[in-house]
Motif scaffolding. Sequence first.
Motif, short mmCIF file in Angstrom:
data_model
loop_
_atom_site.label_atom_id
_atom_site.label_comp_id
_atom_site.label_asym_id
_atom_site.label_seq_id
_atom_site.Cartn_x
_atom_site.Cartn_y
_atom_site.Cartn_z
N LEU A 229 -10.73 24.90 -27.70
CA LEU A 229 -10.64 23.69 -27.13
C LEU A 229 -9.67 22.90 -27.93
CD1 LEU A 229 -11.43 21.58 -25.15
CD2 LEU A 229 -13.53 21.15 -26.89
N VAL A 230 -8.53 22.39 -27.32
CA VAL A 230 -7.25 21.49 -27.90
C VAL A 230 -7.52 20.01 -27.56
CG1 VAL A 230 -5.00 21.18 -28.27
CG2 VAL A 230 -5.76 23.47 -28.00
N TYR A 231 -7.18 19.06 -28.35
CA TYR A 231 -7.42 17.69 -28.08
C TYR A 231 -6.07 17.08 -28.46
CZ TYR A 231 -8.80 12.60 -28.49
OH TYR A 231 -8.95 11.34 -28.57
N ASP A 232 -5.43 16.22 -27.56
CA ASP A 232 -4.30 15.29 -27.65
C ASP A 232 -4.98 14.16 -27.71
OD1 ASP A 232 -1.79 14.01 -27.78
OD2 ASP A 232 -0.87 15.21 -26.47
N PRO A 233 -4.93 13.14 -28.75
CA PRO A 233 -5.41 11.66 -28.91
C PRO A 233 -4.41 10.83 -28.35
CG PRO A 233 -4.97 12.25 -31.01
CD PRO A 233 -4.71 13.52 -30.28
N PHE A 247 -1.20 29.34 -23.24
CA PHE A 247 -1.59 30.05 -24.36
C PHE A 247 -3.07 30.73 -24.16
CE2 PHE A 247 2.30 29.08 -26.80
CZ PHE A 247 3.00 30.23 -26.24
N GLY A 248 -3.95 29.93 -23.28
CA GLY A 248 -4.91 30.15 -23.31
C GLY A 248 -6.32 29.11 -23.72
N ALA A 249 -5.80 28.09 -23.92
CA ALA A 249 -6.69 26.97 -24.43
C ALA A 249 -7.07 26.07 -23.45
CB ALA A 249 -5.91 26.41 -25.64
N MET A 250 -8.28 25.66 -23.64
CA MET A 250 -8.71 24.27 -22.75
C MET A 250 -8.25 22.93 -23.32
SD MET A 250 -10.28 26.01 -20.40
CE MET A 250 -11.28 24.85 -19.42
N VAL A 251 -7.95 22.21 -22.61
CA VAL A 251 -7.44 20.97 -23.33
C VAL A 251 -8.17 19.54 -22.80
CG1 VAL A 251 -5.13 19.51 -23.21
CG2 VAL A 251 -4.65 21.85 -23.27
N PHE A 252 -8.27 18.92 -23.72
CA PHE A 252 -8.84 17.40 -23.34
C PHE A 252 -7.93 16.46 -24.00
CE2 PHE A 252 -11.53 13.94 -25.15
CZ PHE A 252 -11.78 13.27 -23.94
N GLY A 253 -7.53 15.52 -23.19
CA GLY A 253 -6.64 14.27 -23.54
C GLY A 253 -7.06 12.90 -23.31
N SER A 254 -6.55 12.15 -24.29
CA SER A 254 -7.15 10.70 -24.14
C SER A 254 -5.64 9.79 -24.57
CB SER A 254 -8.04 10.23 -24.98
OG SER A 254 -7.61 10.33 -26.52
N ASP A 255 -5.73 8.49 -24.15
CA ASP A 255 -4.67 7.64 -24.51
C ASP A 255 -5.22 6.29 -24.39
OD1 ASP A 255 -2.15 6.28 -24.47
OD2 ASP A 255 -1.47 8.37 -24.41
N ILE A 256 -4.49 5.36 -25.16
CA ILE A 256 -5.04 3.80 -25.11
C ILE A 256 -4.56 3.28 -23.57
CG2 ILE A 256 -3.23 3.05 -26.35
CD1 ILE A 256 -4.95 0.98 -27.68
N ASP A 257 -3.41 3.70 -23.13
CA ASP A 257 -3.10 3.42 -22.08
C ASP A 257 -3.21 4.23 -20.84
OD1 ASP A 257 -1.59 2.23 -19.84
OD2 ASP A 257 0.33 1.79 -20.92
N GLY A 258 -3.99 4.26 -19.97
CA GLY A 258 -4.13 5.10 -19.10
C GLY A 258 -3.16 5.61 -18.08
N ARG A 259 -2.30 4.46 -17.72
CA ARG A 259 -1.29 4.73 -17.00
C ARG A 259 -0.08 5.67 -17.58
NH1 ARG A 259 0.44 -1.81 -17.51
NH2 ARG A 259 0.41 -0.96 -19.60
N GLN A 260 -0.08 5.80 -18.61
CA GLN A 260 0.75 6.93 -18.96
C GLN A 260 0.21 8.17 -18.65
OE1 GLN A 260 3.77 6.75 -21.02
NE2 GLN A 260 3.30 4.27 -20.95
N MET A 261 -0.79 8.63 -18.47
CA MET A 261 -1.35 9.82 -17.93
C MET A 261 -1.54 9.87 -16.52
SD MET A 261 -4.48 10.56 -20.62
CE MET A 261 -5.33 8.99 -20.45
N ARG A 262 -1.86 8.73 -15.92
CA ARG A 262 -2.02 8.62 -14.28
C ARG A 262 -0.78 8.72 -13.55
NH1 ARG A 262 -6.08 4.97 -15.97
NH2 ARG A 262 -4.63 3.35 -15.36
N GLY A 263 0.16 7.93 -13.83
CA GLY A 263 1.54 7.82 -12.97
C GLY A 263 1.13 6.77 -11.75
N LYS A 264 1.64 6.89 -10.99
CA LYS A 264 1.45 6.04 -9.88
C LYS A 264 0.97 6.82 -8.50
CE LYS A 264 5.69 3.20 -10.96
NZ LYS A 264 6.91 2.65 -10.59
N GLN A 265 0.65 8.02 -8.56
CA GLN A 265 -0.15 8.70 -7.64
C GLN A 265 -1.42 8.95 -7.74
OE1 GLN A 265 1.81 12.37 -6.26
NE2 GLN A 265 3.85 11.40 -6.34
N GLN A 266 -2.23 9.03 -6.45
CA GLN A 266 -3.66 9.05 -6.73
C GLN A 266 -3.96 10.28 -7.67
OE1 GLN A 266 -5.71 9.62 -2.94
NE2 GLN A 266 -7.65 9.65 -3.83
N THR A 267 -3.40 11.46 -7.59
CA THR A 267 -3.75 12.57 -8.54
C THR A 267 -2.88 12.08 -9.81
OG1 THR A 267 -3.96 14.11 -6.59
CG2 THR A 267 -3.64 14.91 -8.99
#
Length: 476
Positions: A229-233, A247-267
């Motif tokens: 399990l890998v985490y990117d804060p 390479f086979g890891a499961m990834v969890f991510g977070s950010d203080i600004d959700g717009r950076q992860m979401r973008g402008k589309q629904q997915t």
Amino acid sequence: MPLYLLHFAQAHNDFRLPELASVAELLGISYTLPEKDEDRDPTRPYMVVELETEEHAKMLARRCILIKAAYEFYAQGPSYEVLHEANRKCEPLWRKYVEDTSFKFLVTAYSHKIPMERQRDAIETFAYMGFLGKIDMKNPEITMVCFEEYKDRTQTPRQRNEGDGDFRQIFFGRLIEEGSARPLVRHFDVKKRLFYGNTSMEAEVSLLMANQSLASSPTFRYLANPGKLVYDPFMGTGSMAYPSAHFGAMVFGSDIDGRQMRGKQQTPGVVRAASQYGLASRIMDLAVFDITRNPLRCGELFDAILTDPPYGVRAGAKRLGRKKSLPEYKKELSRQHRLAPDPEDRPYIPPTKPYELSHLVTDLVLFARYVLKPGGRLVFFLPTVTDEYEEVDVQTMLCNGMEVIANSLQDFGSWGRRLVTIKKTTAEKYYPPTFEDREMVTKDEHVPAHKDFREKYFQGFRKVEIETPQVAFREG
């Protein structure tokens, strides 16, 4: 142990040995570097190492991003006469290929192009080996390669064939495995990605960071087995997630600004990009929070933290809070606004304030100690001012139970960024850390060179001289 020749890609020289050490640890491979400093110089393209088996050389070539190929080592020397003398002594290694093995001979060079006529002449000098098999230039059973190493002259204009034959060293060996990890740099090319931003990390570096973290399966992808399990804060556009997931890891991510992860589309954009690589199932979840106000209620969750903290050049680091405290009546209005339903159903966006880089990385190490499993690694980039950097700058951000494993520099001239790898060396459990504001610097406290990096960057790293005010004194 048998000797093998590693041919490195001429990129990120300072990252080669740390990556080799990390991948060898991941795969359970023992190796020995050359004794002489000259022979283990990471700026040179060739290095002879000791490995237990040929299979280990193949495994390194398949996983290390900076290895172009691995060879069974036969001989080396400053001249062809010395090379051939050494090659004759190791005849038992290549004698088994003489009788009926199809082969190909190559003579090539680093930082130089050898004329075809001299290539043929050099190949003829190996006639004593007496190969009787068929010459096959397309699909040979073995490939023998002779490397001439010249001093790096890529930035020096010169005439065609100038300096031909003035090589530093010659290496000779049999090709075992071409590096199959290098093509991943093109596979994860940011320009071909469905979702990226101006802070997205280049593919080669993110792949190197994934190898440094050790948080992956020993081979490229064990999809049937549970991954680490890998985490990117500081998730941003997810550049660190895709190589780790590959390479086979499961990834969890977070950010203080959700717009950076979401973008402008629904997915979410991170999920869309992961789908492009067939890795969407390995993105566990994405969350929006400030790590100094994180919702994690227990520690020792992650095998690795892999991240590129913002340092203010293209995007500034933020944390929850206000630059200036509000008066009481405005605090009450703000509280009422948060509690009252919004007729337009707009999400509440909390106020943020700048997060000084030197404070951020110190907090990141504390945070990592809490959420990493024993033996887990924190891998992140730290920008530094070349003329001001000292080794103590990295040491001052450490806390008990955290140890620096590697510290590699990507040099940009007046500044650079250091890929820092820190390992959690303790099994002691810690309470969740508190992240208090730190404004004052005590007299004896070391001020690291990366403090106020953003301001130094935009000032061109010029030293600002503080003028001492002139004070007049009267006698008596």
